[in-house]
Motif scaffolding. Structure first.
Motif, short mmCIF file in Angstrom:
data_model
loop_
_atom_site.label_atom_id
_atom_site.label_comp_id
_atom_site.label_asym_id
_atom_site.label_seq_id
_atom_site.Cartn_x
_atom_site.Cartn_y
_atom_site.Cartn_z
N ALA A 97 0.82 -1.21 0.00
CA ALA A 97 0.00 0.00 0.00
C ALA A 97 0.85 1.26 0.00
O ALA A 97 0.48 2.27 -0.62
CB ALA A 97 -0.94 -0.01 1.21
N ALA A 106 1.90 2.01 -3.57
CA ALA A 106 0.74 2.40 -4.38
C ALA A 106 0.31 3.81 -4.02
O ALA A 106 0.05 4.66 -4.90
CB ALA A 106 -0.40 1.42 -4.17
N ASP A 107 0.25 4.12 -2.72
CA ASP A 107 -0.18 5.45 -2.28
C ASP A 107 0.82 6.52 -2.72
O ASP A 107 0.43 7.66 -3.03
CB ASP A 107 -0.32 5.48 -0.76
CG ASP A 107 -1.52 4.67 -0.28
OD1 ASP A 107 -2.39 4.34 -1.11
OD2 ASP A 107 -1.59 4.37 0.93
N TYR A 121 -0.35 -1.39 -6.60
CA TYR A 121 -1.77 -1.33 -6.27
C TYR A 121 -2.50 -2.59 -6.71
O TYR A 121 -3.37 -3.10 -5.98
CB TYR A 121 -2.43 -0.11 -6.91
CG TYR A 121 -3.90 -0.05 -6.57
CD1 TYR A 121 -4.32 0.18 -5.27
CD2 TYR A 121 -4.87 -0.29 -7.54
CE1 TYR A 121 -5.66 0.20 -4.94
CE2 TYR A 121 -6.23 -0.27 -7.22
CZ TYR A 121 -6.61 -0.03 -5.92
OH TYR A 121 -7.95 -0.03 -5.59
N GLN A 143 -1.61 -5.08 -4.18
CA GLN A 143 -2.22 -4.70 -2.90
C GLN A 143 -3.69 -5.08 -2.87
O GLN A 143 -4.18 -5.70 -1.91
CB GLN A 143 -2.08 -3.20 -2.66
CG GLN A 143 -2.76 -2.74 -1.37
CD GLN A 143 -3.16 -1.28 -1.38
OE1 GLN A 143 -2.84 -0.54 -2.32
NE2 GLN A 143 -3.85 -0.82 -0.35
N TRP A 200 -7.59 -0.76 -13.37
CA TRP A 200 -7.39 -0.45 -11.94
C TRP A 200 -6.96 1.00 -11.73
O TRP A 200 -7.16 1.56 -10.64
CB TRP A 200 -6.33 -1.37 -11.33
CG TRP A 200 -6.72 -2.78 -11.01
CD1 TRP A 200 -5.91 -3.88 -11.11
CD2 TRP A 200 -7.97 -3.27 -10.49
NE1 TRP A 200 -6.57 -5.01 -10.71
CE2 TRP A 200 -7.83 -4.67 -10.33
CE3 TRP A 200 -9.18 -2.67 -10.18
CZ2 TRP A 200 -8.87 -5.47 -9.84
CZ3 TRP A 200 -10.21 -3.47 -9.71
CH2 TRP A 200 -10.05 -4.83 -9.54
N ARG A 245 -8.65 3.20 -8.71
CA ARG A 245 -7.92 3.76 -7.56
C ARG A 245 -7.81 5.27 -7.60
O ARG A 245 -7.82 5.94 -6.56
CB ARG A 245 -6.52 3.14 -7.50
CG ARG A 245 -5.58 3.73 -6.44
CD ARG A 245 -6.11 3.51 -5.04
NE ARG A 245 -5.19 4.01 -4.04
CZ ARG A 245 -5.08 5.28 -3.65
NH1 ARG A 245 -5.84 6.20 -4.22
NH2 ARG A 245 -4.22 5.63 -2.72
#
Length: 494
Positions: free
Chosen positions: A211, A214-215, A239, A242, A388, A392
């Motif tokens: 995470a 990805a963040d 992500y 994740q 995705w 997201r």
């Protein structure tokens, strides 16, 4: 209350489990009521005010379901069904989409619409869809048992209440009435612990660590980051993994927790990144939601019964609404639309291949079949990966910036240095996702080996002991890594 928290694992779960079996020796009804009340407490841990909303929804649907069942498959029953489903959908839309609708109207009309600050009740999508399925099954004459205690437990049952799976009345009611579940059974507790350990490891050791990376990408673009190809691809891959391990971990933990009580939940996740096409993907990803959309939306729209054009229209409508179900944002609608387009292309290609190249797959040798399978899996994964980005991203601007980074098209790019730990996570994720058997296969194999051990075969004993040690190590490592503020499961927000 989160599954991946100390208060749940060391406090709530042991108390509820032990009391359930103790009460079950005295009265099965009291034990079921205890589990239902404990599930309400589990829900109230988040926000006690919304317990009243949940109970009101349960009471309304139970009364409507009983009424529908008494006049199943009649005009009167259909009117009650239509009324009840409409009320459920209006409630869901109010909490989930009012703010989205007002903000969209304000954007399109360039008018300063005031937004209502409505808190979305956790699990409202899941307990609403579960009860809509119950109402339809009651109308079809498929809901046969109407114990109020069992119905309360059916809706509130804590392993599924917050993030699914979407349950059917006919799946659960016979289990609640089975006297066997009210006594502890080793053949249920052992696989339950195994699923719980595997799910915890996926969530805490893999998903939560992925995470961060990805963040870093998705939050970064919202504050002006223009990612280069390395940062864009690693962030999107992080992500994708994740989300995979987060949802897979939750599904494993839900199945494991339920098995501790002797109750079987439906499989909701079946190695979706191994899919060879997008149709196969939706047979493996969020399986109960796919079945719900198929049975209660796609088929009522006409399915494939009215020709190819109508079939493709129905697929698009189903996936657009499925995207909107996931979140009140136009990015989710685009995500659903992309999957709708993928499904249309997939079905069209399968029809062309069947008519123009009959028997082509059967004529291919083993090597060609494997190469074709790998290529098909790769194409499917990349298609899912690109979708995705919209799932997201918080905005179309952010999604566009990331897609440009993926396409090597941004002039002023920045690539953050990639830590060794990220590549280590990828090195673990890839074999787990594509090479190893999934949780159902692993635990099923363990139980078969255990049966051989009971028959006196030493090989089964050795295998079971080794697997148990591995699971114990994974579960122990995951428990030690739980943070003081454990992270939520991603599907909690839907």
């Amino acid at each position: 209350m989160l599954f991946n928290s100390y208060i749940f694992l060391l406090g709530y779960l042991p108390i509820v489990l032990v009391a359930f079996f103790v009460l079950g020796r005295w009265s099965r009804t009291v034990a079921a009521a205890w589990l239902a009340c404990s599930s309400l407490f589990f829900y109230a841990w988040w926000n006690p005010r919304y317990v009243l909303l949940l109970l009101a929804s349960i009471t309304f649907n139970y009364v409507c379901g009983r009424t529908i069942a008494r006049c199943a498959q009649t005009a009167a029953g259909k009117r009650v069904l239509t009324f009840a489903v409409t009320v459920n959908l209006l409630l869901l839309c109010y909490y989930k989409y009012t703010g989205f609708f007002l903000s969209s109207m304000g954007t399109w009309g360039h008018a300063p619409y005031g937004l209502l600050h409505i808190v979305l009740p956790l699990g409202i999508s899941f307990f609403t869809f579960t009860q809509i399925a119950f109402l339809v099954d009651a109308y079809r004459g498929l809901a046969m048992e109407y114990s109020p205690v069992h119905y309360l437990l059916f809706v509130t049952y804590f392993p599924h209440l917050i993030a699914g799976p979407i349950l059917h009345h006919k799946q659960m009611m016979p289990q609640f009435a089975d006297p066997e579940i009210y006594r502890p059974r080793l053949r249920s507790i052992l696989p339950g612990l195994a699923f719980l350990a595997i799910g915890m490891a996926k969530k805490v050791l893999l998903a939560d660590n992925l995470a961060y990376y990805a963040d870093r990408l998705f939050r970064g673009v919202e504050v002006g980051l223009h990612p280069g190809p390395v940062l864009a691809w690693t962030g999107v891959l992080a992500y994708a993994f994740q989300l995979y391990f987060d949802f897979s971990g939750y599904c494993d933990m839900a199945i494991g927790l339920s098995k501790l009580f002797g109750i079987d939940l439906p499989v909701n996740f079946d190695s979706p990144y191994k899919s060879v096409n997008i149709v196969d993907f939706w047979r493996r990803w969020h399986i109960t939601l796919s079945h719900f959309l198929r049975d209660y939306l796609y088929f009522p729209l006409g399915g494939n019964r009215k020709g190819k054009v109508m079939r493709y229209r129905n697929l698009m409508i189903t996936m657009l609404l499925g995207g909107l179900w996931h979140g009140a944002n136009w990015t989710f609608v685009v995500w659903g639309g992309l999957h709708g387009i993928y499904l249309v292309i997939n079905h069209a290609w399968l029809a062309v291949k069947q008519s123009a190249f009959p028997g082509w797959a059967e004529r291919s040798n083993g090597l060609m079949a494997r190469v074709r399978g790998i290529a098909a899996t790769a194409v499917t994964f990349v298609s899912v990966l690109l979708a995705w980005v919209f799932f997201r991203a918080d905005s179309f601007h952010a999604a566009g910036v990331i897609l440009k980074g993926l396409a090597f098209g941004f002039r002023h790019t920045s690539d953050a240095p990639q830590e060794v730990f990220l590549w280590l996570l990828f090195a673990v994720s890839v074999p787990v996702v594509w090479l190893m058997p999934n949780s159902q296969t692993l635990v099923g194999s363990m139980m078969r080996k255990l049966e051989k051990t009971e028959a006196g075969l030493p090989a089964g004993l050795v295998w079971t002991a080794a697997f148990s040690l591995l699971l114990g190590a994974l579960g122990g490592a995951a428990i030690l890594q739980i943070s003081a503020v454990p992270s939520k499961f991603i599907y909690f927000q839907f």
